[in-house]
Design a protein around this motif. Structure first.
Motif, PDB file in Angstrom:
ATOM      1  N   CYS A  90      16.818  42.376 -57.737  1.00 47.58           N
ATOM      2  CA  CYS A  90      16.981  41.520 -56.553  1.00 47.58           C
ATOM      3  C   CYS A  90      18.425  41.615 -56.071  1.00 47.58           C
ATOM      4  O   CYS A  90      19.361  41.387 -56.852  1.00 47.58           O
ATOM      5  N   ARG A  99      20.100  38.649 -60.307  1.00 47.84           N
ATOM      6  CA  ARG A  99      19.583  38.336 -61.638  1.00 47.84           C
ATOM      7  C   ARG A  99      19.487  39.641 -62.437  1.00 47.84           C
ATOM      8  O   ARG A  99      19.740  40.718 -61.908  1.00 47.84           O
ATOM      9  N   ILE A 145       9.034  35.884 -59.732  1.00 44.72           N
ATOM     10  CA  ILE A 145      10.318  35.342 -59.277  1.00 44.72           C
ATOM     11  C   ILE A 145      10.092  34.292 -58.189  1.00 44.72           C
ATOM     12  O   ILE A 145      10.718  33.229 -58.192  1.00 44.72           O
ATOM     13  N   GLU A 149      11.547  31.287 -59.910  1.00 47.35           N
ATOM     14  CA  GLU A 149      12.958  31.277 -59.535  1.00 47.35           C
ATOM     15  C   GLU A 149      13.088  31.289 -58.003  1.00 47.35           C
ATOM     16  O   GLU A 149      13.655  32.219 -57.420  1.00 47.35           O
ATOM     17  N   TRP A 153      14.827  33.946 -55.171  1.00 48.27           N
ATOM     18  CA  TRP A 153      14.079  34.664 -54.136  1.00 48.27           C
ATOM     19  C   TRP A 153      14.591  34.315 -52.738  1.00 48.27           C
ATOM     20  O   TRP A 153      14.634  35.180 -51.855  1.00 48.27           O
ATOM     21  N   THR A 156      17.388  36.503 -51.953  1.00 48.50           N
ATOM     22  CA  THR A 156      17.138  37.940 -52.058  1.00 48.50           C
ATOM     23  C   THR A 156      17.013  38.579 -50.676  1.00 48.50           C
ATOM     24  O   THR A 156      16.117  38.256 -49.899  1.00 48.50           O
TER      25      THR A 156
END
Length: 518
Positions: A90, A99, A145, A149, A153, A156
Motif C-alpha cells: 500500500c 504498512r 485491509i 485497517e 486503506w 492508500t
C-alpha cells in the motif's frame, strides 16, 4: 560491446540473488543473500516483511556483485528483476509504503463478504460462480485491509505488487507488465488489462483502476536507474530496467518451455506444473491462466501450495538423525535422505500421501492425508511417499490441463530445489512416463529474466534465438516404463479417489476445529 551482460535480481521467498548473465546463458558472477527471517507473523497464519527489506537487500547485493566482478558493471546493458508473486504494498500519495508487505504465503481471510449488487449476485448464481468469488473475496489482501485497517486503506493512493514497488524505487516510474499482475486483484488475465468496472469478477476485489499501476508490455523499458539508486547500489546510473515477469513465469522461460508440447515442473516451496500456450484456457474452472514471458504467451498452471516445503517439514519433525549426520559429513540432510529413496519400492509398500497441507483455490476444504500404514513402514517410507504424493498431484494437474487444452505434453523440464536430486528426477520421469530434463543451471528464474532482457535490448531477434544460445540441456532422465505402468495403476485406482472419499470428513474437521482467533 563484445560481451554484453544483463544484471538480474531474482527475489525469492527464502533468499535474493543477483547475477551477471551473458548471451551464452553463462552466469559470470552470482551473489546470494539468504534472509535471516524470510517473514514475520504477528498472528498465526500471517506472513509479512518490511517494505524496505527487499530494496536494501537488492542494494547490498548490487554493491557486493560489482566488487566481485573483475570489470564491475562495465559490460552491463540492462537490468531486470523477477520476484515472488501475489505480494502487495500500500502506497500513500508520495508513493511511500503505509504498512508492511503482505506475502503470498499469508493465509489471513476477511470475516465478512461485502454484499454484491443484486444483479451481480443473480448473474453469479446463474454462472455458478458465486461460491468461488466469495472464497476469492475472503483471501484478497486488499479486502482484508479495507475491513481491518480502514485508516490505512483511506490513505492508500496506490495498491501495487511487490515488483511494481521495486520498479518505482529503482527508476521513479510506477509501471509494470501483465506478467507481474498475479494476485487477488481486479485483473483481466485473458486480455492483459484491468477488469472493466462492470465485469462480474470485479466484485471479488473492487479496487478503482486509478489506484493501480500503469501497465506496459513485457520487454518494455520501465525506466532508467536513477542517480540516487546508483549511489545506494552501485548499479550504473541511466541503465534501462526491463520489465520481464514473475519468478515462475521467468523460470518456465528459463527452462526453454515456450512450446505447447512442453511442461515445466517447479520443485520449490510451492510445487507447480506450468504450460506455455498462445491460446488462453483456464487450467481449472474459474482459475485464470497467467500472462507469461514472452508477452504473447499464457502460463496456465496448477499449484501444490505446500509442495517441497513438505521436505522441510519432514526434516524438522522426523529427520534429526540425518540432520546430525549431514553436519558431520558436511553435506545436506536431503542428500542423505535422497540416497535412501532407493531402499523403498514403487508405491511405498502401500503408503500413499495427498499433499494438501494447505488448501487450494478450488479445494478450500482440502487437508493433507497419508493412508495405507502398516507395520512394515518406516520414516523413509514416509519420505518417499511425500515425493510420490507431490508427483501424483502434479500428474493430476498436468492431465487436467491436457484435457482442457487439447495439448499433449511430450517432455518435461524441471527446476527448483528438489530438481537437484537425481533420485527425485528419476522418480518423476518414471511417474510421468516422459523424459525429464535439467538445464545447465539451477538459476532458471534468473536465466529467464535475463533472456527477456537480451531480447528486449535487441541482442537476439526473438525468444527462440535467445533460448538456442542461452539454454542448454544438461541431464535427461529416461523413464522406466514398467514403473510408469505401476504408478498409473496407483494413480487411477487410489490417488484420484482419495479427495472425493475424504472430502466429507475434511468439511467436518474444518467445522469442529475452527479457530476463532483467525
Amino acid at each position: 560491446m563484445g560481451n554484453p551482460l544483463i544484471l538480474t535480481f531474482d527475489l525469492g521467498t527464502q533468499s535474493m540473488r543477483g547475477m551477471l548473465v551473458n548471451q551464452k546463458g553463462e552466469i559470470i558472477n552470482l551473489v546470494q543473500h539468504k534472509y535471516k527471517a524470510p517473514y514475520f507473523s504477528n498472528k498465526p497464519g500471517w506472513a509479512e516483511q518490511k517494505p524496505e527489506f527487499y530494496f536494501q537487500t537488492l542494494c547490498n547485493i548490487g554493491k557486493e556483485l560489482k566488487k566481485k566482478s573483475s570489470n564491475g558493471y562495465e559490460d552491463v546493458i540492462a537490468v531486470t528483476i523477477t520476484t515472488i508473486r501475489d505480494s502487495c504494498v500500500c502506497l500513500d500519495s508520495e508513493y511511500k509504503p503505509l504498512r508492511d508487505v503482505i506475502l503470498w504465503l499469508d493465509s489471513r481471510e476477511t470475516k465478512h463478504v461485502k454484499p454484491f449488487k443484486w444483479w451481480v449476485s443473480m448473474a453469479l448464481k446463474v454462472a455458478n460462480m458465486d461460491l468461488v468469488l466469495k472464497t476469492q473475496y475472503k483471501v484478497s489482501f486488499a479486502n482484508w485491509i479495507m475491513e481491518n485497517e480502514p485508516e490505512i486503506w483511506k490513505k492508500t493512493k496506490k495498491f501495487v505488487m511487490l515488483p511494481t514497488y521495486l520498479n518505482y524505487k529503482l527508476t521513479g516510474e510506477l509501471k509494470d507488465c501483465a506478467a507481474n499482475m498475479i494476485g487477488h486483484i481486479p485483473f483481466d488475465y485473458r486480455n492483459r488489462k484491468w477488469l472493466n468496472k462492470n465485469d462480474l469478477k470485479r466484485c471479488m476485489c473492487d479496487i478503482p483502476e486509478e489506484m493501480m499501476c500503469e501497465l506496459i508490455d513485457t520487454g518494455e523499458i520501465v525506466g532508467y536507474i536513477t542517480k540516487e539508486i546508483s549511489e545506494a547500489s552501485d548499479i550504473p546510473v541511466g541503465l534501462p530496467l526491463i520489465s520481464t515477469g514473475s519468478d515462475k513465469g521467468c523460470e518456465t522461460l528459463g527452462l526453454s518451455v515456450i512450446k505447447e508440447d512442453q511442461a515445466a515442473l517447479s520443485f520449490g516451496t510451492t510445487a507447480i506444473v506450468q504450460f506455455a500456450t498462445k491460446r488462453y484456457f483456464e487450467p481449472k474452472r474459474f482459475l485464470p491462466a497467467y500472462p507469461g514471458v514472452p508477452k504473447d504467451v499464457y502460463n496456465p498452471e496448477i499449484e501444490i501450495f505446500r509442495g517441497y516445503w513438505l521436505i522441510s517439514w519432514f526434516k524438522k519433525e522426523f529427520a534429526l538423525k540425518e540432520c546430525v549426520e549431514a553436519e558431520r559429513l558436511g553435506c545436506s540432510p536431503e542428500s542423505i535422505l535422497n540416497e535412501r529413496l532407493r531402499e523403498i519400492p514403487v508405491g511405498c509398500d502401500g503408503l500413499m500421501l495427498q499433499p494438501f497441507w494447505t488448501p487450494g483455490v478450488v479445494t478450500p476444504n482440502a487437508k493433507g492425508a497419508i493412508i495405507g500404514f502398516s507395520d512394515v513402514h518406516t520414516r523413509i517410507h514416509v519420505y518417499r511417499a511425500i515425493i510420490e504424493g507431490i508427483g501424483f498431484a502434479l500428474m493430476d494437474g498436468m492431465y487436467n490441463m491436457e484435457r482442457r487444452s487439447g495439448q499433449k505434453i511430450k517432455e518435461i523440464f524441471v527446476a527448483g530445489g528438489g530438481s537437484q536430486s537425481d533420485e527425485i528426477c528419476q522418480i518423476t520421469a518414471n511417474m510421468f512416463g516422459l523424459p525429464v530434463k535439467r538445464i545447465q543451471t539451477h538459476e532458471a528464474s534468473g536465466l529467464g529474466s535475463s533472456i527477456a532482457g537480451f531480447v528486449a535490448m535487441g541482442v537476439f531477434h526473438n525468444y527462440e534465438e535467445a533460448i538456442k544460445s542461452m539454454v542448454h540441456e544438461k541431464d535427461v532422465f529416461v523413464p522406466n516404463m514398467e514403473e510408469y505402468e505401476a504408478y498409473q495403476k496407483l494413480y487411477t485406482n487410489i490417488y484420484t479417489q482419495i479427495y472425493s472419499k475424504l472430502l466429507p470428513l475434511y468439511k467436518k474437521i474444518k467445522i469442529l476445529t475452527r479457530r476463532e482467533d483467525k
